[in-house]
Each structure stands twice: as C-alpha cells, then as structure tokens.
Design an enzyme around this catalytic site. Sequence first.
Site, PDB file in Angstrom:
ATOM      1  N   SER A  28       0.844  -1.574  -0.176  1.00 12.54           N
ATOM      2  CA  SER A  28       0.148   0.047  -0.062  1.00 12.54           C
ATOM      3  C   SER A  28       1.039   1.356  -0.185  1.00 12.54           C
ATOM      4  O   SER A  28       1.930   1.134   0.710  1.00 12.54           O
ATOM      5  CB  SER A  28      -0.994  -0.046   1.192  1.00 12.54           C
ATOM      6  N   ASP A  29      -0.224   2.490  -0.358  1.00  9.89           N
ATOM      7  CA  ASP A  29       0.928   3.456  -0.429  1.00  9.89           C
ATOM      8  C   ASP A  29       0.672   3.795   1.006  1.00  9.89           C
ATOM      9  O   ASP A  29       0.146   2.924   1.977  1.00  9.89           O
ATOM     10  CB  ASP A  29       0.206   5.103  -0.919  1.00  9.89           C
ATOM     11  N   TRP A  30       1.334   4.744   1.724  1.00 13.50           N
ATOM     12  CA  TRP A  30       1.694   4.760   2.966  1.00 13.50           C
ATOM     13  C   TRP A  30       0.030   5.534   4.079  1.00 13.50           C
ATOM     14  O   TRP A  30      -0.179   6.490   3.773  1.00 13.50           O
ATOM     15  CB  TRP A  30       3.225   5.994   3.588  1.00 13.50           C
ATOM     16  N   ALA A  55      -2.500   4.231   3.041  1.00 15.78           N
ATOM     17  CA  ALA A  55      -3.724   3.714   2.280  1.00 15.78           C
ATOM     18  C   ALA A  55      -4.758   2.938   2.541  1.00 15.78           C
ATOM     19  O   ALA A  55      -5.808   2.819   1.372  1.00 15.78           O
ATOM     20  CB  ALA A  55      -3.286   3.948   0.688  1.00 15.78           C
TER      21      ALA A  55
END
Length: 788
Positions: free
Chosen positions: A224-226, A228
Amino acid sequence: MEENDLRSLLEKLTVEEKARLLTGADFWTLHPMPKIGLRRLVLSDGPNGVRGTTWDERDTSLLLPVASGLAATWDRAEVRRAGELFGDEAVRRGVHVVLAPTINLHRSPFGGRHFENFSEDPLLTGVIGAEIVAGIQSRGVAATPKHYVGNESETERLTYNAVIDEATLRDCYLAPFRRIVDEAQPWAMMAAYNSVNGHTMTEHSALVNDVLKGEWGFDGVLVSDWFATRSCAGAANGGLDLAMPGPKSPWADGALAKAVQDGEVEESVLDDKVLRLLRLADRVGALGEGGVEQKAVEAPPEQARASIRELAARGFVLLRNENSLLPLDQEVTKVAVIGENATFPAVQGGGSSHVSPPHVVTPLDGIRRALPNAEVHYQRGVRHQRLLDPIPRELVLDPQGDGSGLRVEYLGDEGQVLDTELRGTERLTWQLGAMPEGTRKLRMSGRLTAEVGEHVFGVNGTGNFRVEVSGREVLSADVKSSSEVDDPLGDMLAPPEQRFNVVLVESDLDEAGRVRLAVEFRPVKVDADLICVGFGHRPERWDDATELEAALRAARDCDVAVVVVGTNDEVETEGRDRNSLDLPGPQNELVAKVIAANPNTVVVVNAGGPVLMPWAADAPAVLWTWFGGQEYGDALADVLLGTAEPGGRLPTTLPAALADVPVPLPGVQPVDGELSYEEGPLIGYRAYAARGVTPGFSFGHGLGYTTWSYDGATFDGDAVTVKLRNTGDRAGREVVQVYTADPLRLVGFAVAEAEPGAEVEVTVEVEPGAQDVRVGPSSGDLRLDAGR
Ligand code: BGC
C-alpha cells in the site's frame, strides 16, 4: 529458492504468524520470522536517491537528477546505469526494497509531482521505467513502481476518485505499468491512495487480481502507499499484499488473522500474500541460510559523483541556441551569473522523495570552478522563495564544542535534558520515534557570526517558539499551520514561517563577532509522524529594486550573462498541485531585463515541470536543466562550456501560453471528490496535435552541439531503419524518434552517435501494429515519411 521450498516454509506458519508478516513492524521495516529464516526487510524511498530509514540531514544519500531529468535522456543504457546506481546505493544503505520509480504520467503541467514522474508519454515512461527497475534489481534489490494507478494529481490525493474510461486507462495509464511488468518483472509495486472508477486502489480487485496479477502475471508484492490501507477484508480480498507502514494498520493486531478465522478472507488468499512476501525476501537475499543481513557501509564509491554529473548533463535540454551562443568560449573572461537558483538551486522536489545529499554543487560553484581564470560576478537579482534563506552551517558554532551546526537538546516534562546532539542548520526533521521518549520540547542553540545592524530572522514549523539572541527574548509566539490539508507529510509541505526583526548592537556580539542564538520549540504535536523545524535569515538591507539594478549592471559589464531561474521544492512538491505555471516571484521581469542588457544571455531554467517562458523568443539561448541532483552545478558548467553536450530531449511538452495547456488547472482538482479524466487519451503532445496548436517547445525537442541530416528511412513493419549524418563539426548524439502520423503517437526511439561528417544507421523498433510512420528529431519536426 524453488517455489516448493517457499511453500514448505509457508506451511510452518500459523494463521496469526502469517498475518503478522503483512503489516510493517514500523515505518520502514517488516517483521522478521527467525523460525523460517526470514530476516528483517528494509524499505525506503524513493525516486531521487535512497534515503534509508531515517530522515536526518546527517545521514546522507546520493542525490540523482529527478525522474523528469532522467527520462529526458531518452537513453536506455544511461538510465539502466542510473538504476544500477540506485541499486548500489540501496545495498550501501542497508535497503532491500526501493520505493521507486514513480511512473504516473504528466497528465497536466499543474501536477505537483511532475518532477518525480518521467513523462507525458506512456511508451517513454514504460521504457525508461523498465530500465530503472532492471538496473535496481540487477543489484539484488527490489524496485517498486508506483503508484498503481491513476495518481496524477495531488489535490485531495488521499481520497479522490479518478474517473477514467476503459480505453484511456489501458492505453495511457496502465500501459507503462504493464510494460514494466513484461520487460523488467518488478519484485514489488505500490498501490495508490486514490480510487479509480469507484474503488480505492488498495481494494481494487479488478485492476489488481484480474489485471495486474492475473492478465499480466505480476508475481511480486503489492504494497500500500503509506497509510492507504482502509479496510481489513476488503483490502485483503482486493489483492493488496502488504499494509504499510506499521505497527498500526487495519490488518494489524490480529485483525487479518481474525478475518481469516471468521471466513471473511480465505486462507488461500492469505497464503498467496505470504508466498509473495517470501518470494520477495528470497529475491533480495533476506531468506534462508545463504543471505547476509544488509549492512550499511560508509561512503559511496568516488565514481558515483562522476556518474551523477554525467547523468544530469545527459538530461539537460537545449531549447534554443541562436547563433550558436553555446557552448561558451572556454577563454571567456567576464561572466555575470545572476539569479537566486544560481546559489540556492532546486536540486530535488518536495515530499517523500527527499534525500539529504552529502553536498550540492550550485551553478555558481560549478561555473567558478570551471573558469578559474575568469572574473565571475554573482548577483541574486530578485528573490522568489517564500521562506527566508537557511543560515549556512559554517556561520553557526556549537555552544558546547568546536563543531559547526545547531546544538539540539531534547527536554522532558520538567525541562530536564533527555539527550543532546549536534545537527545542521537546514530545516530539521524527525520521524516519529526519532526523539528520545518523553520529549516535550526542543532547545536549539548556536553561536552565529553576524554583523551589527538590522536583521530579519524567521522560524518555521508549527508550535510554540521562544527565541533569544544573546540573552534577550526576541520572539515568543504560537505559530499555526495555515494549511488545512491533512497529509502524512504534515508540515513538511508548507511550514508556516514567523518572521521577526532584530537589531543587533555591539554588546550582543562576543570578541569573535558572534551572537548567542537560542530557540525553544514546543511542537504542536510531539507524536506527529513527521516534525519539521527551520530557521531563516536575511540582512535587512535587501531591497528588490537595488538588487535588480545591480544584476543588470553586472549583465551589462560582462561578456556573457548566465541567468539561472526556476521553481523550488515548495512550488513543485508532493501533497499539493501547482496553482500557476509562472516562474515564481519577479523572475520573468529579471530574465527579460537581463536579455535586454546583454545580447549574450544564456537563460538556465531549473524546474522539474513546465513553466511559461514569455521571453523565450527573445532569449539567445535557453537551457532547461530540471532538478539536477547533487552535482548540478558541475554538470551545468560542463554543458555551458561544451565539455559535455546537452543530451536531453523533452519528455513533456512546454506550452507557449497558458490558454494552450491541455488539462488546465481545474483538471487536477476533484469536484465533489471526483477527478474526471474527461480529456481521454489527449494529454501532452497528443492534445496539441489533435487541436492543431503549436506548443512553445515540442515533446521530443532538444538541440545538441552539432547538426544532423536525416537521409532516409525504411520501415519493415517491426522496425524503422534510419540513415543520418552528423553535418556539424563535433561528435554528437541524436535521439531518433518515430511516430504514427494520425493520430500522432510515439511508437519508438533510439539513440545515434556519430563523429563529425560521419553517417550512421540506426534501427528503431516500433510498437506492434504501427502504421504510416514518420521520423524526426521531435514530435514537432517529423522530416521523413517511412511509409506504411
Ligand atoms: C508517497 C509515496 C512514498 C510513501 C512513503 C507517500 O506519501 O505517496 O510515494 O513512497 O509516502 O514515504
């Protein structure tokens, strides 16, 4: 390891153990599992360098030119080398997984993260991205192309829903990801914050399970993006493999294990994620007997500096060069160097891609070094940065020792000193956990060399500040954030600055001419993910009109004027889109006046994404230099003086006027949370061509220091063979480009090199199915018809 061996390791784990592996142990590392020989994996940003697990100016990393500058080389071999440098740097920094490259497209020139992305064209983006990935992974380090997919804007970046029709999604935005999966097999990939067509990308089963993992056969880890990850079962079933950062996430603390036990997530789904993670660990040498714990080693190899310098010059794009003003005569005797970016260059953009370089060679340093016998006169001309200048480190001495920098003391509840260290004088950053436990307040002090008289100082950050100068209180204020934006990067994006005037008198200075500076800072949130604080200064005698006049005098008095203008890491940053394409501050006025003052003016543009250049047609020479990395100034001097040829070609169109811009400003701003990609595939040069509008400088454009004739092209259905001759008087390099005529689309490119007078033949492989192709040095100059 064979897949069967990975499976047998998997079988040794309980559901709880498996689930635990899928959320970070902290911000940058994953949980080890000694019982199966799994060591701690370390992840790190990002596309300009490899920052490592700290965010601290003392912990330095090589800073390469930004992505748009790398793509501007249009050179597979050159960017492969850049990828290898990233890989070597990751090994040196003890990093297994690099969170790069960023391969979203330049949909709109207003996009804030333009500098971090390669290009407006899916083919160029995919080809360059694949080389970077291959280069990184050749060193046994995983690359993580990001952000899958539709992350072309920063406004409401965590939540917007990109509405993109299927054909556009496939042909434009998925295409570079697909090419990278096909050609370079990345070991990881990052899911974006945003939604696409109604589903957030960390739960997008159709685009992840069906397309990425199914159709394309991606066998790596989708991280995941941070912050997200938004749900437990939804994200697990949607195809996400790893929730970052930790230790908190919707999967952590047994939540994912429970979802499996409750039957909301099949155990086979969990197993597939863990298998992917083990495969990744095996690939980067963090699994089993053979691998070694990655250990950071001290210094990067000396050769790295030369490589970064060469890479930067290879990406510089010579837009205009009337009467062959460039390269300059190496015997030039008087040079005026003008502009704020000549001494405070933007060498990288803002946000998570930031690294702390060991040094930055400024344009002024580079030019002075290259011309030891010339008179080089510097004038700043105008100011455009919002914040005051950082105080140079060499001007501040440690009050508790002999070193230079600011002494930072971490104070607890009772004001007791918990720890102390010497830091730099640039903006200081702490990630959560970097301050000693129990810190409530910071005290930063130094002995600053200063002159008697009026000064403007500033502090930036959010919280309570109390500042003393030689024992006198000069500021006591609560500084509040002006931005309402709730972003993981917090204050890093646009810290509020509180300025204050100080009149220094004789008695403030000690015998060595230093004042005692002490700043107490109580951050508004001590447990924020990132805390930033900075100091700035300028002497009060600064006056715009006088400085501009001084710059014009210097321009008039010298043989050549080099005016360095550009943006900065606040104008071009993650977390915010741009609100203007103008050069910030009065820089256009400066350029126009310098051009009028000296007919031998070279305008150097230091920007990561397009700016409008209303003076371009009057400028004798314009050199576009991106955000050039740590060796920027030396690379610039190389190109100005002809030691190196400007190798770059535009990976993105430069508009002539605001009215011409495809996807103008509102196009990056969601309406009621929805961001409509209503222009379909018509972005960049495709849009200009479709509307019959001539841009300022075409996609693909860039001059070298020699000239070429294009003597013939033949097309056999898969490749175009082009004959060209170097008609100038020095060796050179040309990027031969092939496009379909209607609609105008880049379908292939290749680099040719030749000695003066020599003829070369290059073979350009083209996209399958391409028909009716044209060949030339840019999308705006397709000289040859290679036929069907
Ligand atoms: C950015 C990512 C980055 C991550 C970790 C996010 O805010 O969008 O590109 O890798 O932070 O720093």
